[in-house]
Design a protein around this motif. Structure first.
Motif, PDB file in Angstrom:
ATOM      1  N   ALA A 264      17.558  -6.647 -25.272  1.00  0.00           N
ATOM      2  CA  ALA A 264      17.019  -8.069 -25.435  1.00  0.00           C
ATOM      3  C   ALA A 264      15.721  -8.100 -24.257  1.00  0.00           C
ATOM      4  O   ALA A 264      14.713  -8.758 -24.456  1.00  0.00           O
ATOM      5  N   ASN A 265      16.043  -7.330 -23.297  1.00  0.00           N
ATOM      6  CA  ASN A 265      14.929  -7.356 -22.034  1.00  0.00           C
ATOM      7  C   ASN A 265      14.795  -5.761 -21.712  1.00  0.00           C
ATOM      8  O   ASN A 265      15.818  -5.107 -21.830  1.00  0.00           O
ATOM      9  N   TYR A 266      13.777  -5.476 -21.416  1.00  0.00           N
ATOM     10  CA  TYR A 266      13.531  -3.919 -21.164  1.00  0.00           C
ATOM     11  C   TYR A 266      13.640  -3.852 -19.920  1.00  0.00           C
ATOM     12  O   TYR A 266      13.262  -4.604 -18.838  1.00  0.00           O
ATOM     13  N   SER A 267      14.231  -2.825 -19.199  1.00  0.00           N
ATOM     14  CA  SER A 267      14.327  -2.407 -17.698  1.00  0.00           C
ATOM     15  C   SER A 267      13.751  -1.322 -17.195  1.00  0.00           C
ATOM     16  O   SER A 267      13.596  -0.194 -17.892  1.00  0.00           O
ATOM     17  N   VAL A 268      13.044  -1.710 -16.202  1.00  0.00           N
ATOM     18  CA  VAL A 268      12.356  -0.597 -15.542  1.00  0.00           C
ATOM     19  C   VAL A 268      12.720  -0.471 -13.905  1.00  0.00           C
ATOM     20  O   VAL A 268      13.074  -1.128 -13.299  1.00  0.00           O
ATOM     21  N   VAL A 269      12.844   0.962 -13.502  1.00  0.00           N
ATOM     22  CA  VAL A 269      13.466   1.305 -12.169  1.00  0.00           C
ATOM     23  C   VAL A 269      12.215   1.825 -11.334  1.00  0.00           C
ATOM     24  O   VAL A 269      11.461   2.454 -11.882  1.00  0.00           O
ATOM     25  N   VAL A 270      11.975   1.106 -10.119  1.00  0.00           N
ATOM     26  CA  VAL A 270      10.873   1.523  -9.288  1.00  0.00           C
ATOM     27  C   VAL A 270      11.606   1.820  -8.076  1.00  0.00           C
ATOM     28  O   VAL A 270      12.322   1.211  -7.265  1.00  0.00           O
ATOM     29  N   LYS A 271      11.303   3.074  -7.712  1.00  0.00           N
ATOM     30  CA  LYS A 271      12.195   3.836  -6.591  1.00  0.00           C
ATOM     31  C   LYS A 271      11.016   4.606  -5.365  1.00  0.00           C
ATOM     32  O   LYS A 271      10.045   5.028  -5.870  1.00  0.00           O
TER      33      LYS A 271
ATOM     34  N   GLN B 214       0.787  -1.114   0.032  1.00  0.00           N
ATOM     35  CA  GLN B 214      -0.015   0.133  -0.070  1.00  0.00           C
ATOM     36  C   GLN B 214       0.586   1.018   0.165  1.00  0.00           C
ATOM     37  O   GLN B 214       0.539   2.129  -0.802  1.00  0.00           O
ATOM     38  N   LEU B 215       1.944   1.338   0.951  1.00  0.00           N
ATOM     39  CA  LEU B 215       2.733   2.669   0.847  1.00  0.00           C
ATOM     40  C   LEU B 215       3.402   2.824  -0.447  1.00  0.00           C
ATOM     41  O   LEU B 215       3.490   3.648  -0.959  1.00  0.00           O
ATOM     42  N   CYS B 216       4.107   1.665  -0.890  1.00  0.00           N
ATOM     43  CA  CYS B 216       4.822   1.907  -2.254  1.00  0.00           C
ATOM     44  C   CYS B 216       3.638   2.413  -3.339  1.00  0.00           C
ATOM     45  O   CYS B 216       4.193   3.093  -4.514  1.00  0.00           O
ATOM     46  N   SER B 217       2.586   1.980  -3.223  1.00  0.00           N
ATOM     47  CA  SER B 217       1.724   2.309  -4.370  1.00  0.00           C
ATOM     48  C   SER B 217       1.428   3.771  -4.209  1.00  0.00           C
ATOM     49  O   SER B 217       1.092   4.138  -5.292  1.00  0.00           O
ATOM     50  N   GLN B 218       1.603   4.495  -2.926  1.00  0.00           N
ATOM     51  CA  GLN B 218       1.258   5.762  -3.015  1.00  0.00           C
ATOM     52  C   GLN B 218       2.466   6.647  -3.221  1.00  0.00           C
ATOM     53  O   GLN B 218       2.543   8.002  -3.445  1.00  0.00           O
ATOM     54  N   ILE B 219       3.845   6.141  -3.143  1.00  0.00           N
ATOM     55  CA  ILE B 219       5.008   6.816  -2.963  1.00  0.00           C
ATOM     56  C   ILE B 219       5.902   6.545  -4.245  1.00  0.00           C
ATOM     57  O   ILE B 219       6.897   7.313  -4.742  1.00  0.00           O
ATOM     58  N   ALA B 220       5.860   5.511  -4.995  1.00  0.00           N
ATOM     59  CA  ALA B 220       6.887   4.885  -5.840  1.00  0.00           C
ATOM     60  C   ALA B 220       6.993   5.764  -7.133  1.00  0.00           C
ATOM     61  O   ALA B 220       5.845   6.091  -7.685  1.00  0.00           O
ATOM     62  N   GLN B 221       8.059   5.924  -7.631  1.00  0.00           N
ATOM     63  CA  GLN B 221       8.177   6.611  -8.933  1.00  0.00           C
ATOM     64  C   GLN B 221       8.891   5.593  -9.673  1.00  0.00           C
ATOM     65  O   GLN B 221       9.564   4.611  -9.369  1.00  0.00           O
ATOM     66  N   VAL B 222       8.754   5.537 -11.274  1.00  0.00           N
ATOM     67  CA  VAL B 222       9.042   4.482 -11.929  1.00  0.00           C
ATOM     68  C   VAL B 222       9.541   4.957 -13.087  1.00  0.00           C
ATOM     69  O   VAL B 222       8.992   4.967 -14.426  1.00  0.00           O
ATOM     70  N   PRO B 223      10.987   5.361 -13.235  1.00  0.00           N
ATOM     71  CA  PRO B 223      11.532   5.973 -14.575  1.00  0.00           C
ATOM     72  C   PRO B 223      11.969   4.684 -15.348  1.00  0.00           C
ATOM     73  O   PRO B 223      12.293   3.537 -14.870  1.00  0.00           O
ATOM     74  N   VAL B 224      11.636   4.707 -16.561  1.00  0.00           N
ATOM     75  CA  VAL B 224      12.303   3.761 -17.631  1.00  0.00           C
ATOM     76  C   VAL B 224      13.324   3.632 -18.061  1.00  0.00           C
ATOM     77  O   VAL B 224      13.993   4.744 -18.144  1.00  0.00           O
TER      78      VAL B 224
END
Length: 335
Positions: free
Chosen positions: A299-306, A283-293
């Motif tokens: 070959a694989n796509y990378s996503v950062v969750v911060k 729940q907490l991460c759902s409200q504060i996370a940022q997701v820069p691509v």
């Protein structure tokens, strides 16, 4: 603190994670100053040099390494603190490579359209102004862009005896191409083989999130880093910590699976850091996370969750090793 300097010869370049003998053995606590070539191995030096003639995608992203870390065993956590990233040339290159990139047909996303034009751009570095100059190829437009050095590739040998191309990001790290991989960041990688066998490379003088055309401002780099080791506690996927954020990197296809991996890793990390039930961390991460691509081209796509540390209770990872490494980095003095 011991400082070890290493510049590979061209014969020492490696283009895989795994399957390569170590260049040297080092002890945890060692500082390294490493030179790495650009993603093209210096092949693109003018706008007349085209990737179709000069670049073999089997041999891009030459790695500096691997390095055997004494005491590292499967299940441990390799810790790499990036102290300083310094452009090692006064120019860098970028390119639109036929059938490679986020906005063209590729061997994975096939269409009937021809390849985009094979095009090379050369960026001149101004060290006094700390800029690189974008010069348009089809007009007189020119703009100075701030230098923001980062490493495209940081990784260890994969599990199961696998040998993976330096173009691939996965659990072992590899070609994640995230601008978060910059000076001041601490990287946590799960150890899969004895000695960890880590390598770095693919220096970028700057890169937009996503690396849309498939290449950044690719340049040779001198990287100063400190190597450490945490026994046990291996993360399932790469983690990054800075003074302000904790983050997890997921790499897969389709991109939503990369996002899911990064989110799951961050939720579990926040649960551990803060002593929260997993559902509360979710729940907490759902409200504060940022997701820069990070990238949409490999070959694989990378996503950062911060997540910002200031919004997390007791967000001290791995016993405060990041803060300790920051202090040790300052003890190295001017670089």
């Amino acid at each position: 603190m011991e400082m070890v300097e290493f510049t590979p010869t061209r014969e020492q370049y490696v283009h895989t994670f795994g399957g390569v003998a170590p260049q040297m053995r080092i002890k945890p606590g060692t500082a390294l100053r490493l030179w790495s070539d650009d993603a093209f191995g210096g092949a693109l030096r003018s706008v007349e040099d085209l990737s179709s003639a000069k670049v073999d995608l089997r041999f891009v992203n030459p790695q500096t390494g691997p390095f055997y870390v004494e005491g590292a065993e499967p299940g441990d956590t390799l810790v790499l603190h990036l102290v300083d990233l310094l452009p090692a040339r006064d120019w860098a290159a970028s390119a639109a490579i036929p059938f490679f990139g986020g906005m063209t047909g590729t061997d994975r996303t096939v269409n009937l359209q021809p390849a985009l034009p094979d095009t090379t751009w050369i960026y001149e570095l101004d060290r006094d102004r700390n800029t690189v100059a974008f010069a348009a190829r089809h007009s007189d437009h020119r703009v100075e862009l701030p230098v923001e050095p980062m490493l495209g590739t940081v990784g260890v040998a994969p599990a199961g005896g696998e040998v993976r191309s330096s173009l691939v990001p996965d659990r072992f790290g590899g070609n994640m191409d995230t601008p978060e991989m910059r000076a001041g960041a601490t990287v946590y990688l799960g150890v899969n083989v004895e000695g960890a066998m880590f390598s770095i490379g693919d220096g970028h003088y700057r890169q937009g999130e996503g690396e849309a055309c498939g290449t950044a401002v690719e340049g040779a780099m001198t990287t100063t880093l400190i190597v450490d080791l945490v026994k046990g506690h291996a993360p399932g996927w790469p983690r990054i910590e800075t003074d302000t954020h904790v983050m997890a990197v997921g790499s897969s296809r389709p991109m939503e699976d990369s996002w899911r991996i990064g989110n799951a890793e961050l939720v579990h990390w926040v649960s551990e850091l803060c002593g929260l039930h997993v559902m509360d961390a979710y729940q907490l991460c759902s409200q504060i996370a940022q997701v820069p691509v990070a990238n949409v081209v490999d070959a694989n796509y990378s996503v950062v969750v911060k997540a910002a540390k200031r919004l997390l209770p007791r967000a001290e990872a791995y016993g405060g090793i990041h803060a300790d490494l920051r202090a040790r980095a300052r003890s190295l003095g001017p670089l």
